[in-house]
Design an enzyme around this catalytic site. Structure first.
Site, PDB file in Angstrom:
ATOM      1  N   ASP A 201       4.048   4.724 -11.612  1.00 22.58           N
ATOM      2  CA  ASP A 201       4.951   5.201 -10.577  1.00 22.58           C
ATOM      3  C   ASP A 201       5.179   6.705 -10.696  1.00 22.58           C
ATOM      4  OD1 ASP A 201       7.069   4.486  -8.470  1.00 22.58           O
ATOM      5  OD2 ASP A 201       8.263   5.543  -9.962  1.00 22.58           O
ATOM      6  N   GLU A 270       0.237   6.509  -8.812  1.00 23.35           N
ATOM      7  CA  GLU A 270       0.871   6.838  -7.540  1.00 23.35           C
ATOM      8  C   GLU A 270       1.113   8.338  -7.502  1.00 23.35           C
ATOM      9  OE1 GLU A 270       4.951   5.997  -4.995  1.00 23.35           O
ATOM     10  OE2 GLU A 270       4.986   6.311  -7.149  1.00 23.35           O
TER      11      GLU A 270
END
Length: 540
Positions: A201, A270
């Site tokens: 993330d 990401e």
């Protein structure tokens, strides 16, 4: 393809565990719910699942604020449940990819609780702390994605700490080698548990500019992006200094060195930066950093053949060594069935089926979000039912992320569409019940049935799994390209509108793929006629 490169061309099914399946009646999905639905997941024809965070957390950002990286939050189950999930998934040849939120922790994490006590404790330099300016204001102009300044005053230390997201999500100081080691030790814990990889993330947010330089202003005409419209001050800056620092490349290499000790594991980063495609290329270059990059370029409102062609082509031009991963939906953006529909709201099943084929035909791996296989549109969530702090802050101009996070509909005739026997954490959207899994499984022409048939066909086409891509000059609304592997060449055509469109074919020996359920175009007299939201595949 080497067995250890199973992820190249893989279809990764994203599960948002809170909304997948509840087995305890508390209205929140759990790990046992995923276990109970593994046969369904297997039936889809996907290669892996990516599970959003299930770690111990105060849930200020629904698990993306972690207070214990090595334990399961009780609302999702236990470590034993996770071990069972790994075992059961692997028995079905399903890989397990889990979220890792490395750039920040919860403010309830023991590291932060110790760090904030004073300037001299053992964890004093584990987070990004800075003195106030002489007038007491924050050290620079950095802003939080969720609105307002990115600095929070801490009276215990008489300093500010950095938070690129919520105030409850303080940023770790990755310039400190002890932090990097501790973070990687947590990653190793899950590798030892048997996970097959990680979705990382906000991975480009790990490092900040040591000099804490101000971000420059962005011209009004350029203030756009994923939720960063003019009503969010985050869009007012070029974010050159609060993320995507050069030091982060060395940390990507450290992650890769760890994963290389566990053959067959994969990292999917990401990435959201000022030039995400360039950053994806850098973070996957050299074979010694991330395996795959994942960005938001196709999670925007722009839906045109030109935009998709230019976006993918630009990545192809800069990513000469790495491997891309594409998505049309996830837990952070409006569902694509609504976002790219003609009116931005209603859902056209023909378009949904075409988009599945388009996404699965691009070069790279694919992330598909739970419910995408059902053609679910964005749910309407009343203000009083909102849970997302992002949406609550920016309502009504931006309604947040709850509309894509409502529970999965399993059986339309059951309470809460079969998601839970209790009160669901978000309401089950009434319009989703008619699109439930049970009814679609019984209909061979349903979105779900065609999703399965396309993925099954895709798995037999090596050109689509690992081949190169070569775009064809086309006029709107037709998008066309070849997928090429050795002497194998596949023509792929897509009509992005509801109106009939035509494409003039070159003088090749085209062999249309007649046994493909998605095949709706017709070839005759040197042209292919594509009905509204039609697609056409042919071998050459």
């Amino acid at each position: 393809m080497a067995q250890n490169e199973w992820w190249k061309g893989a279809v990764i099914y994203q599960i948002y565990p809170r909304s997948f399946q509840d087995t305890t009646g508390d209205g929140i999905g759990d790990l046992n719910g995923i276990i109970n639905r593994l046969d369904y997941i297997k039936s889809l024809g996907v290669d892996a699942v990516w599970i959003s965070p299930f770690f111990k957390s105060p849930m200020k950002d629904f698990g993306y604020d972690i207070s214990d990286y090595r334990d399961i939050d009780p609302m999702f189950g236990s470590i034993d449940d996770f071990d069972k999930l790994i075992e059961q998934a692997h028995q079905r040849d399903i890989k397990i990819i889990i979220d890792q939120v490395l750039s920040h922790t919860s403010n309830e994490h023991p590291w932060f609780i110790e760090s904030r006590t004073d300037k001299h404790n053992a964890k004093a330099d584990w987070y990004v702390w800075a003195d106030a300016k002489p007038d007491g204001s924050p050290p620079n102009n950095w802003l939080s994605i969720f609105g307002g300044v990115a600095w929070q005053w801490e009276p215990r230390r008489c300093q500010y700490y950095l938070h690129n997201f919520l105030t409850e999500q303080p940023d770790l100081n990755f310039h400190n080698p002890e932090v990097r080691k501790a973070v990687l030790d947590n990653v190793k814990f899950w590798l030892d548990k048997g996970v097959d990889g990680f979705r990382l993330d906000a991975i480009n947010f790990c490092f900040h500019d040591k000099q804490l330089r101000d971000n420059p202003a962005k011209p009004k005409a350029l203030r756009q992006g994923r939720g960063f419209s003019e009503d969010n001050p985050y869009a007012f800056q070029y974010h050159y200094y609060n993320n995507t620092q050069p030091e982060n490349l060395d940390f990507m290499a450290e992650i890769r060195m760890l994963l290389d000790q566990y053959p067959g594991t994969v990292s999917l980063g990401e990435i959201s930066s000022e030039d995400s495609l360039q950053t994806m290329a850098e973070y996957t270059s050299g074979g010694d950093k991330l395996h795959m990059g994942y960005s938001f370029e196709l999670l925007t409102d722009d839906y045109s053949a030109q935009y998709i062609r230019e976006t993918v082509s630009r990545l192809e031009a800069v990513m000469t060594e790495g491997w891309p991963c594409w998505a049309f939906s996830n837990h952070d953006v409006q569902r694509v069935a609504s976002r790219w529909s003609q009116d931005g709201k209603s859902v056209n099943p023909k378009q949904v089926k075409m988009l599945t084929a388009l996404l699965g035909s691009l070069r790279g791996s694919v992330c598909m979000y739970q419910g995408e296989e059902l053609g679910l549109g964005e749910a309407e969530v009343a203000f009083e039912d909102l849970q997302d702090p992002y949406g609550i802050t920016f309502w009504p101009n931006f309604k947040g992320r709850d509309g894509c996070r409502t529970p999965m509909p399993w059986a339309g005739d059951k309470q809460n569409a079969g998601f839970t026997d209790g009160a669901p954490w978000l309401p089950v959207y009434e319009a989703h019940a008619s699109k439930c899994v049970r009814s679609q499984e019984q209909d061979t022409s349903s979105t779900l049935s065609q999703y399965k048939s396309f993925l099954a066909w895709r798995a037999t086409r090596p050109e689509l799994l690992t081949g190169n891509i070569e775009f064809i000059p086309t006029h709107e609304p037709v998008l066309g390209f070849y997928r090429i592997l050795g002497e194998k060449k596949l023509l792929c055509l897509f009509n992005l509108s509801e109106q009939t469109a035509e494409f003039e074919v070159e003088q090749h020996n085209y062999t249309p793929i007649k046994d493909l359920a998605h095949q709706t175009g017709e070839q005759a007299a040197g042209k292919v006629t594509l009905p509204g939201y039609g697609c056409f595949f042919a071998s050459i």
